[in-house]
Design an enzyme around this catalytic site. Structure first.
Site, PDB file in Angstrom:
ATOM      1  N   GLU A  51       0.862  -1.183   0.000  1.00  0.00           N
ATOM      2  CA  GLU A  51       0.000   0.000   0.000  1.00  0.00           C
ATOM      3  C   GLU A  51       0.894   1.227   0.000  1.00  0.00           C
ATOM      4  OE1 GLU A  51      -2.687   0.578   3.347  1.00  0.00           O
ATOM      5  OE2 GLU A  51      -3.769   2.090   2.187  1.00  0.00           O
ATOM      6  N   GLU A 379     -11.736  -2.702   3.910  1.00  0.00           N
ATOM      7  CA  GLU A 379     -12.195  -3.054   5.265  1.00  0.00           C
ATOM      8  C   GLU A 379     -13.636  -2.604   5.462  1.00  0.00           C
ATOM      9  OE1 GLU A 379      -9.418  -1.297   7.982  1.00  0.00           O
ATOM     10  OE2 GLU A 379      -8.126  -3.055   7.962  1.00  0.00           O
TER      11      GLU A 379
HETATM   12  O1  AHR Z   1      -2.003  -1.226   6.749  1.00  0.00           O
HETATM   13  C1  AHR Z   1      -2.468   0.008   7.158  1.00  0.00           C
HETATM   14  C2  AHR Z   1      -3.981   0.114   7.118  1.00  0.00           C
HETATM   15  O2  AHR Z   1      -4.550  -0.737   8.050  1.00  0.00           O
HETATM   16  C3  AHR Z   1      -4.619  -0.288   5.839  1.00  0.00           C
HETATM   17  O3  AHR Z   1      -4.650   0.727   4.918  1.00  0.00           O
HETATM   18  C4  AHR Z   1      -6.021  -0.637   6.248  1.00  0.00           C
HETATM   19  O4  AHR Z   1      -6.594  -1.601   5.429  1.00  0.00           O
HETATM   20  C5  AHR Z   1      -5.866  -1.062   7.673  1.00  0.00           C
HETATM   21  O5  AHR Z   1      -6.742  -0.401   8.490  1.00  0.00           O
END
Ligand code: AHR
Length: 667
Positions: A51, A379
């Site tokens: 990410e 999520e």
């Molecule tokens: O990994 C960091 C964050 O944690 C991600 O963006 C999210 O999916 C989770 O809440």
């Protein structure tokens, strides 16, 4: 099961093997029937989750060294220091990034007009390395104009300040790309790029770029070589991207829209990065997504490192944490989002005669990427998620039957959202369900048996984001990684239902992080692998092909349960080299003696040798990324590999306190 409390503390790891041994009290018995091959372990079992958080893409994996290269940040000169006559214009050659700069005479002689880019926490350069500078430029003067490109060290004085200078004649009235290779004579982590107007007439500049020539695989719009190598060394089976919360965006407008991330790099529409203001103690108003590393580059990276691509698309719901119920597209508008998902499959897998397949071919990859998985939503939770995900499932089943669909179970490992979503995912026949757990030590200690009792029918499990967040000590200390290792025996033992697992987050720039712990840390010149990285690597490079049952004398798996003295263990068979791989984690304060008894070998078959990989730290709160000063330094905690001689059907070993050991045994 340990028979008595008698303890034999041996100073180091030893191995002793023999036929027909009798076992003294105080020895843990681990029994493995090697003939009974259990479930196949999926190739995707241990993977990576990428990410763009912590400056993981721009300023990290994406090797571009110039920040705000197109002047399209909301404050057009973010990252740039202007001097003299610098104007922002907005009718540039790239529709989606219309801004550019005009350098004009300052009225004090041309030499006082300049722009200087600060890079991402500086620009990292290495002595002797080549860097490719490029820019789109034009001059309206009949005989053109000129600029001087400099690499500078602002902290230095006089002649030392500009350690590279290069004059460039801008001879075109129309926009033209100019490219120059510069060699750095010095190693410096915080250089800057300065462009002076040296001619008498105006010069317009757009998409000012500086890349190392030596990127991963030498690609021009390339990735940082050392960081990709660290990923490749993990031998990941799956690669989830591009998030995480950035998939959702702060609002739908700022969601990750993959269509904006493909095509010519100059025309990829900038997006804000939602992590720039998520934590007000870690505020980075200059954190945006150039999409220079977009979906094409992600697919290409997956191919390079041998991982199955697992893209995540927005389901039409932005971050529910931040927006509550106002975060969704109405169901009348959902078709746009669903179409984006269908088109993505076409971009990855479609024939070159299709619209999106043609774009992939144009970008240099006519062969399909062979995408097999797609996650819908990150999520999300509640009825809203179900309403939004149903049209995706229907459309994907109809149009892309080859794709396995990953649904979500919300942001937590248990509780209301989780309990609501899992049965719904079963009902909707999702192929996999993504579970997330950022939990404290005791959760990891107590959850190695989590999947032992999961229902075997229905969707499989994808542990899509997890990490041990030590209470009050949320950094990458050894103890957190040891507990992760213990917990992961439960993933492995249940490989019939757990098909994928990816630690999170992956990357962090030491000066730009918003979230920790993370797997790999870096500055502008080098990187450090955390202890958790090594745990992940010890699993992924010892994945095996089939689960083997490993039980104590009471027929129980080693899950750190009462009487097991903090031992966690699992075993697999690896048909690629006919080895038996045993992972043992001792999270306790004392060393433990273990006898591993292998049954099911042929009568005269004996073990011949073992490769033993050990991860240990005397100080359990030590880590490879010192949390106090966050400076990249040589790694102190790493796996050590030894070979041992074997000659029987049993193996006796002592596992020191606080140690993770992988035994690969050969017959
Ligand atoms: O990994 C960091 C964050 O944690 C991600 O963006 C999210 O999916 C989770 O809440």
């Amino acid at each position: 099961m340990k028979i008595s409390r008698f303890k034999l503390i041996l100073p180091a790891l030893i191995a002793w093997v023999g036929f027909g041994v009798s076992y003294a009290d105080g020895v843990h018995q681990m029994n493995i029937d090697v003939k009974k091959k259990g479930a196949e372990i999926s190739n995707t079992m241990y993977g990576l989750f990428f990410e763009d958080i912590n400056f993981a893409a721009d300023g990290g994996l994406y090797a571009e060294l110039v920040k705000n290269r197109s002047f399209d940040f909301p404050y057009a000169l973010t990252g740039w220091l202007p001097a003299g006559n610098v104007q922002i214009m907005n009718d540039g050659p790239f529709e989606n990034n219309p801004n550019y700069v005009r350098l004009g005479g300052s009225g004090h002689g041309a030499k006082f007009t300049a722009i200087t880019n600060e890079g991402f926490f500086g620009i990292g350069l290495k002595a002797g390395e080549k860097y490719r500078f490029s820019v789109y430029a034009r001059s309206d003067a009949p005989r053109g104009s000129s600029i001087r490109i400099e690499l500078i060290d602002r902290a230095a004085m006089g002649e030392q300040q500009a350690f590279v200078k290069h004059n460039l004649r801008v001879d075109s009235k129309d926009w033209k790309k100019y490219t120059v290779e510069l060699t750095s004579p010095v190693t410096i982590s915080k250089a800057q790029l300065r462009i002076f107007l040296t001619g008498q007439s105006n010069v317009d500049l757009e998409h000012v770029s500086l890349f190392p020539v030596d990127t991963w695989k030498g690609r021009e719009n390339g990735l940082r070589k050392d960081l990709v190598q660290a990923l490749a060394d993990m031998k990941p089976g799956v690669f989830r991207f591009p998030g995480g919360c950035i998939v959702e965006g702060t609002d739908l407008e700022t969601r990750y829209n993959w269509k904006n991330s493909v095509g010519p790099v100059e025309n990829r529409k900038l997006n804000e990065n939602r992590w720039h203001y998520t934590f007000d103690t870690r505020l980075f108003p200059d954190y945006f997504q150039s999409y220079g590393m977009g979906f094409f580059e992600f697919f290409q990276l997956c191919e390079d490192i041998g991982a199955e691509p697992l893209p995540v698309v927005s389901c039409g719901l932005a971050c529910q944490f931040q927006n509550g119920r106002d975060a969704h597209c109405s169901l009348e508008e959902i078709d746009v989002f669903v179409q984006d998902a269908i088109d993505l499959v076409e971009f990855a897998n479609g024939d070159v005669n299709t619209r999106w397949g043609a774009l992939r071919a144009e970008m240099g990859h006519p062969e399909p990427f062979g995408m097999k998985y797609l996650a819908v939503g990150n999520e999300q939770w509640g009825e809203e998620y179900i309403e939004h995900v149903v049209p995706f499932i229907e459309a994907l089943r109809k149009n892309c039957p080859e794709i396995e669909i990953v649904g979500t179970s919300g942001p937590y490992a248990s509780g209301e959202y989780f309990d609501y979503l899992w049965p719904k995912m079963k009902e909707l026949e999702a192929d996999l369900v993504d579970e997330h757990y950022y939990c404290p030590e005791d959760w990891f200690i107590n959850n190695a048996a989590r999947y032992d009792s999961y229902e075997r029918k229905g969707p499989k499990v994808f542990a899509g984001e997890y990490a041990c967040h030590g209470a009050g000590r949320k950094w990458n200390h050894f103890n957190a990684s040891l507990l992760e290792a213990g917990f992961m025996t439960g993933l492995e033992r249940n490989a019939d239902i757990v098909r994928m697992a990816t630690y999170a987050p992956l990357f962090a720039h030491v000066e730009g992080w918003q979230w920790r712990p993370d797997l790999i840390w870096y500055d502008n010149l080098s990187l450090t692998r955390s202890c958790s990285y090594y745990v992940q690597q010890m699993y992924s490079t010892n994945k095996g092909t089939h689960v083997l049952k490993l039980l104590d004398d009471m027929q129980k798996p080693y899950t750190g349960a009462a009487g097991q003295d903090g031992l966690y263990a699992s075993a697999v068979y690896d048909e690629t080299d006919n080895s038996i791989v045993i992972k043992v984690i001792n999270i306790g304060d004392e060393s433990q003696e273990i006898n591993v008894a292998l049954s099911g070998l042929k009568r005269n078959e004996t073990l011949k040798k073992g490769v033993v990989t050990t991860l240990h730290s005397d100080d359990i709160y030590a880590d490879n990324v010192p949390h106090t000063n966050l400076v990249i330094a040589p790694e102190t905690i790493k796996p050590v590999t030894n070979e041992i001689e074997l000659n029987g059907q049993n193996m006796s070993v002592t596992i020191p306190a606080k140690t993770f050991v992988v035994y690969r045994l050969y017959r």
